[in-house]
Write an enzyme that holds these catalytic residues in place. Structure first.
Site, PDB file in Angstrom:
ATOM      1  N   ASP A   1      -6.908  10.681  16.280  1.00  0.00           N
ATOM      2  CA  ASP A   1      -7.332   9.762  14.816  1.00  0.00           C
ATOM      3  C   ASP A   1      -7.584   8.592  14.973  1.00  0.00           C
ATOM      4  OD1 ASP A   1      -7.806  10.040  12.409  1.00  0.00           O
ATOM      5  OD2 ASP A   1      -5.906   9.966  11.551  1.00  0.00           O
TER       6      ASP A   1
ATOM      7  N   GLY B   1       0.790  -1.302   0.052  1.00  0.00           N
ATOM      8  CA  GLY B   1       0.030  -0.035   0.017  1.00  0.00           C
ATOM      9  C   GLY B   1       0.902   1.057  -0.104  1.00  0.00           C
TER      10      GLY B   1
HETATM   11  O1  ACK Z   1      -5.862  -1.907   4.387  1.00  0.00           O
HETATM   12  P1  ACK Z   1      -4.443  -2.119   4.029  1.00  0.00           P
HETATM   13  O2  ACK Z   1      -4.314  -3.557   3.243  1.00  0.00           O
HETATM   14  O3  ACK Z   1      -3.507  -2.013   5.295  1.00  0.00           O
HETATM   15  O4  ACK Z   1      -3.625  -1.292   3.286  1.00  0.00           O
HETATM   16  C1  ACK Z   1      -3.049  -0.239   4.034  1.00  0.00           C
HETATM   17  C2  ACK Z   1      -1.607   0.021   3.697  1.00  0.00           C
HETATM   18  O5  ACK Z   1      -0.723  -0.609   4.393  1.00  0.00           O
HETATM   19  C3  ACK Z   1      -1.278   1.446   3.792  1.00  0.00           C
HETATM   20  O6  ACK Z   1      -1.290   1.710   5.014  1.00  0.00           O
HETATM   21  C4  ACK Z   1      -1.467  -1.656   5.024  1.00  0.00           C
HETATM   22  N1  ACK Z   1      -0.665  -1.773   6.263  1.00  0.00           N
HETATM   23  C5  ACK Z   1      -0.120  -0.800   7.143  1.00  0.00           C
HETATM   24  N2  ACK Z   1       0.330  -1.298   8.106  1.00  0.00           N
HETATM   25  C6  ACK Z   1       0.379  -2.760   8.163  1.00  0.00           C
HETATM   26  C7  ACK Z   1       1.028  -3.899   8.907  1.00  0.00           C
HETATM   27  N3  ACK Z   1       1.484  -3.650  10.134  1.00  0.00           N
HETATM   28  N4  ACK Z   1       0.316  -5.059   8.523  1.00  0.00           N
HETATM   29  C8  ACK Z   1      -0.163  -5.137   7.384  1.00  0.00           C
HETATM   30  N5  ACK Z   1      -0.448  -4.274   6.410  1.00  0.00           N
HETATM   31  C9  ACK Z   1      -0.299  -3.049   7.000  1.00  0.00           C
HETATM   32  C10 ACK Z   1      -2.933  -1.108   5.258  1.00  0.00           C
END
Ligand code: ACK
Length: 968
Positions: A732, A589
């Protein structure tokens, strides 16, 4: 009077020897006869059509010899309309012929003596007649006639009574096919129900009765008339009902009573129907007692012995504050708070708060019902005097355990000192520590000691004690925890106490000391006063599940901005990771500062764990790097199962890492994610397989049980509770900032925002990431940037709503400005479809305008835990109980929607436009009436779509109610 008459007036005698007057003519022998006989002028009266009945005899010409040629067997009947009598003047030319009259029966011999006279009767109609009267004329042209009688008459519908209405004489229309409509007049003491009507037919018959009259109040119907009610009876309503006996405690002296009057000292309230018995005010409440502790005073009483015959009982509590002398009383000021309120109480209890510590209060409790205001003499009250000084001296000394056995514990305490009031008894309340205070037992004793039996072995119980004096209860003592012994213990039997004594006596103190030491060392449960530790703290202790959780004040969050060098802050709170330990696998992402990738991290123990790697785009400026790393500095301070865990950061350039070159030669992804040129900066956090909560829920719309959803909410609340304990305000909270792992564990993430809002005066409306989360943010935070754990509680309520609606956008497509306005006006999001009532109530609690009234996260967590333990509490859905008037406020401004089409567009359900139209739902009003069945019936099959439409319909309904003057 007959003029020019060859007709003879002859009087004969009938068989009874009564004279019969006749007119006769019989000039049958001579030709060209023209003999007229004319009547008197006949007054028409109301007639429009006149009937003429003739009775006559006529002789058969055949029976008379020599008359063939001249003899006739008919005569002619004429009439002439005039407004007045013409006296003897007669002009045949003025007359109009009615008919030629022939005989049905003619006779052969004029022999009246033999009674063979055969009378003919002929009737002819004349009309319409408009002049005042008429003449009739008979023209003889040579017959032998005896005219016995001429009856002139008209027809009318006669006066009649029908359905308690009278109808006058009515003359029918000339035109026999049309009826005369006649309105009846109600008889005396009757009134119209539906206009009474009858139709008068041409033959003088009444036809088609319509409508009716009914007897007025005080009168009843009997034999077609209305008669007055007898004394002692009344009739309060018009209608054909009978008079009734006066209800209890009322009377009527005269006749025709509409209501019965109340006996002395009995009354009817304004809205009491006349059929109701007369009632009186209730007697005062009884047995007032109070229960006092540090912060609140509870008054309790029994209902009055005499309810006065009514059920609308309420209570008012009046407070007076008194000086040392009883006559020095003044009404208490506003500062005293009554919960739920001082007046109009329906329960027999009220809680008083914010009272002064050393004061005498007198509470007067008055019972009232619907007729209380009818009397103006002082109403009797029940009074109780409370001295708030009493709380202290009431208190007993420490609650001491004398001994414990497998199923019992003996407790004792010192009697309270300096108490002027007589102690009635003591009450010991206890419950299993595990089960908290959900249910407890209590026992009373007069002595300052008690043995509590029936306990479970090896179980920790919480005890607390209060004193009852003639003035009521004291506050509860602090809580003490003691444990029963287990089966194998030396003190296992219920005679443990005896055993100890015997042991002590026989074996000296050795065993006793050992046992005492044993309890001191291993006992999770030695007595200790927990007065300093609030129940919230205690609950928190329970929930820690072995995680070391700092108490507030012990470890608090440190704002990284207080460090001059942000890198120093990062290294204080985050581990530096050697980039060679990171293997980047894919981009998952886009973050605020750069791509987010997933990958593996080799731990120092050589294990590989899944991680997410947030990167900072190349070409960053120093400020961006600082802001990016702020999140790590914040996250690194947290350690909680519901907060995303920071594994570490990469901040040093490849030159700093000797073997960083191993990154080169990696895939494009790595090039994308790890900025090789320049100074790579990465934040490495635990990997959350299901990504962010909002998109996760949207993807699995309708797939979870309510318990699963509540479990997620519990996790989030627990994470935020940790943050608030650390003194960190998230600012937030939103489903998009919650991450979900493969076990559905939800963790709070995204710790970037606070700094941005803090520093930038414009940030209330624009932030670096775009919009300020208006829909998630408490009003005080929007309007004057008052961010606190209470504003986090507001946002948490919105997250709850997002979760229960499977990722619906809060306030749908409303503009931010409209959201702010509607919140200001008191509207709140309605419950999502299928949402248990208790959860929506919790949301509403989080959205209290007054921020101090919002729940604390520790309370939210324990509340959700209770729900999880008792899932039946989640069964009541908002739809089941939704009396619209009770439901909370509404938010969407449906004025925005002009048509069904626009409405469906707004909720992104445009594809159903034709289904709505085809099913005949063409206006928003008609849509507002639709049930979920209707929605299904018109062809919305997908559950998620049904839910979306129905929840919008609910909104719409409230909006329409609101427009119609309904205010939440
Ligand atoms: O909704 P998602 O799949 O979950 O898309 C967003 C994207 O990155 C941008 O923020 C994913 N994301 C963020 N942190 C994590 C994490 N720790 N583990 C898995 N996915 C994550 C988030």
């Amino acid at each position: 009077t007959f003029s020019r008459s060859l007709w003879d007036a002859i009087t004969e005698m009938d068989e009874h020897n009564r004279p019969i007057h006749t007119f006769q003519v019989c000039h049958v022998m001579e030709p060209n006869q023209n003999n007229w006989l004319r009547s008197n002028w006949i007054f028409r009266q109301a007639a429009q059509k006149v009937y003429v009945e003739l009775r006559f005899t006529l002789r058969d010409c055949n029976s008379i010899p020599w008359v063939s040629g001249t003899c006739k067997e008919t005569f002619n009947l004429f009439y002439y309309e005039t407004d007045e009598s013409h006296g003897v003047k007669f002009k045949p030319s003025q007359y109009t012929k009615i008919d030629t009259i022939a005989a049905d029966e003619s006779f052969t011999q004029m022999d009246l003596g033999d009674r063979i006279l055969k009378l003919n009767t002929e009737v002819r109609e004349v009309g319409p007649i408009s002049r005042k009267g008429l003449y009739l004329a008979f023209q003889d042209i040579g017959a032998c006639i005896a005219l016995v009688s001429v009856r002139v008459y008209y027809k009318k519908c006669p006066f009649t009574l029908r359905n308690l209405a009278s109808f006058p004489d009515t003359v029918p229309r000339v035109d026999s096919s049309s009826l005369v409509e006649v309105r009846g007049a109600c008889v005396e003491h009757a009134e119209e129900r539906d206009t009474p009507k009858l139709y008068c037919g041409a033959d003088g018959d009444w036809l088609v009765p319509l409508g009716k009259c009914v007897c007025s109040v005080g009168y009843e119907e009997m034999d077609g008339a209305c008669f007055a009610c007898r004394p002692g009876f009344y009739k309060a309503f018009t209608g054909n009902i009978k008079c009734s006996k006066c209800p209890p405690h009322s009377f009527s002296y005269g006749e025709g009573a509409a209501v019965c009057h109340c006996e002395k000292a009995f009354y009817r309230a304004e809205r009491d129907p006349p059929t109701m018995a007369c009632t009186r005010p209730p007697s005062p409440p009884r047995n007032v007692v109070f229960n006092l502790n540090d912060t609140c005073l509870q008054l309790e009483w029994s209902p009055p012995s005499d309810m006065g015959g009514r059920r609308d009982l309420t209570y008012n509590v009046l407070c007076k504050r008194c000086g040392p002398e009883p006559d020095q009383c003044q009404l208490c000021g506003e500062e005293l708070r009554f919960v739920p309120r001082p007046q109009g109480l329906t329960n027999t209890t009220v809680t008083v708060m914010d009272f002064s510590a050393h004061a005498n209060y007198t509470f007067e409790i008055e019972s009232l019902n619907g007729v209380s205001k009818m009397i103006n003499y002082p109403r009797p009250v029940a009074a109780i005097t409370v001295s708030t000084d009493q709380g202290g001296p009431f208190m007993v000394g420490m609650l001491k355990k004398d001994w414990a056995a497998q199923n019992s514990i003996a407790l004792s305490w010192l009697e309270p000192e300096q108490i002027s009031l007589l102690v009635v008894d003591y009450e010991v309340k206890y419950y299993e520590k595990e089960h908290e205070e959900l249910s407890y037992s209590s026992t009373r004793t007069k002595a300052p000691s008690v043995i509590i039996t029936g306990l479970k072995p090896s179980t920790c119980y919480v005890f607390s004690l209060r004193t009852r004096t003639s003035a009521g209860h004291s506050a509860y003592s602090p809580k003490y925890e003691y444990e029963t012994t287990d089966d194998t213990s030396d003190m296992a039997s219920d005679q443990g106490q005896v055993l100890v004594i015997v042991t002590a006596a026989v074996g000296g103190f050795t065993l006793l000391i050992i046992l005492t030491l044993f309890f001191l060392i291993t006992g999770r449960c030695q007595w200790y006063i927990k007065s300093k530790m609030s129940s919230d703290d205690k609950r928190r202790t329970n929930y820690q599940n072995g995680h070391a959780l700092p108490y507030p004040g012990v470890k608090t969050y440190v704002d990284p901005d207080t460090y001059e060098d942000p890198t120093q802050a990062v290294h204080e709170f985050a581990k530096e990771i050697d980039p060679t330990r990171i293997r980047i696998e894919r981009v998952i992402g886009a973050g605020e500062f750069g791509e987010v990738c997933s990958g593996r991290l080799r731990t120092l123990g050589k294990r590989e764990i899944a991680v997410a790697i947030k990167t900072l785009k190349g070409g960053y400026v120093e400020r961006q790097r600082r802001d990016f790393l702020r999140e790590a500095s914040i996250m690194g301070q947290f350690d909680d199962p519901n907060i995303i865990r920071l594994e570490g950061v990469v901040t040093r350039s490849k030159e700093d890492h000797g073997n960083f070159t191993s990154l080169t030669g990696l895939t494009d992804l790595v090039v994308l994610c790890a900025v090789i040129s320049g100074r790579p900066v990465m934040i490495v956090v635990e990997y959350m397989e299901n990504g962010s909560l909002d998109s996760f829920l949207r993807k699995h719309d309708g797939h979870f049980t309510v318990i699963q959803l509540v479990g997620m909410l519990r996790g989030i609340a627990s994470g935020v509770r940790y943050l608030s304990d650390m003194g960190y305000v998230h600012r937030d909270l939103a489903a998009r900032n919650i991450l979900v792992n493969s076990n559905l564990v939800c963790k709070v993430s995204d710790f970037g925002l606070s700094r941005v809002l803090e520093d930038d005066p414009e940030a209330a409306y624009t932030t670096t990431g775009g919009k300020i989360p208006i829909r998630w943010t408490a009003p005080e935070a929007i309007s004057y940037r008052k961010f606190s754990s209470a504003s986090d509680a507001w946002s948490y309520g919105i997250v709850m709503w997002e979760v229960m609606s499977y990722g619906e956008r809060p306030y749908w497509e409303m503009s931010n400005q409209d959201v702010i306005l509607s919140i200001e006006e008191g509207y709140r999001l309605p419950a999502p479809m299928g949402c248990p009532v208790v959860l929506h109530q919790l949301m509403l609690h989080c959205w209290q305008k007054e921020r101090s009234q919002r729940p604390k996260f520790t309370d939210v967590v324990s509340f959700l835990d209770k729900l999880i333990r008792n899932p039946s509490s989640l069964l009541a859905l908002v739809e089941d109980i939704q009396g619209l008037a009770e439901s909370p406020g509404e938010v969407v401004d449906y004025h925005m929607f002009i048509s069904i089409g626009d409405w469906l567009d707004s909720i992104k359900m445009s594809q159903y436009k034709s289904s709505f139209v085809a099913a005949g739902f063409s206006t928003l009003d008609s849509v507002a009436q639709m049930s979920i069945e209707d929605v299904r019936r018109i062809g919305v099959v997908l559950i998620g779509h049904q839910r979306r439409i129905v929840s919008s319909i609910q909104t719409l309904r409230l909006q329409l109610l609101h427009e119609n003057g309904f205010h939440v």
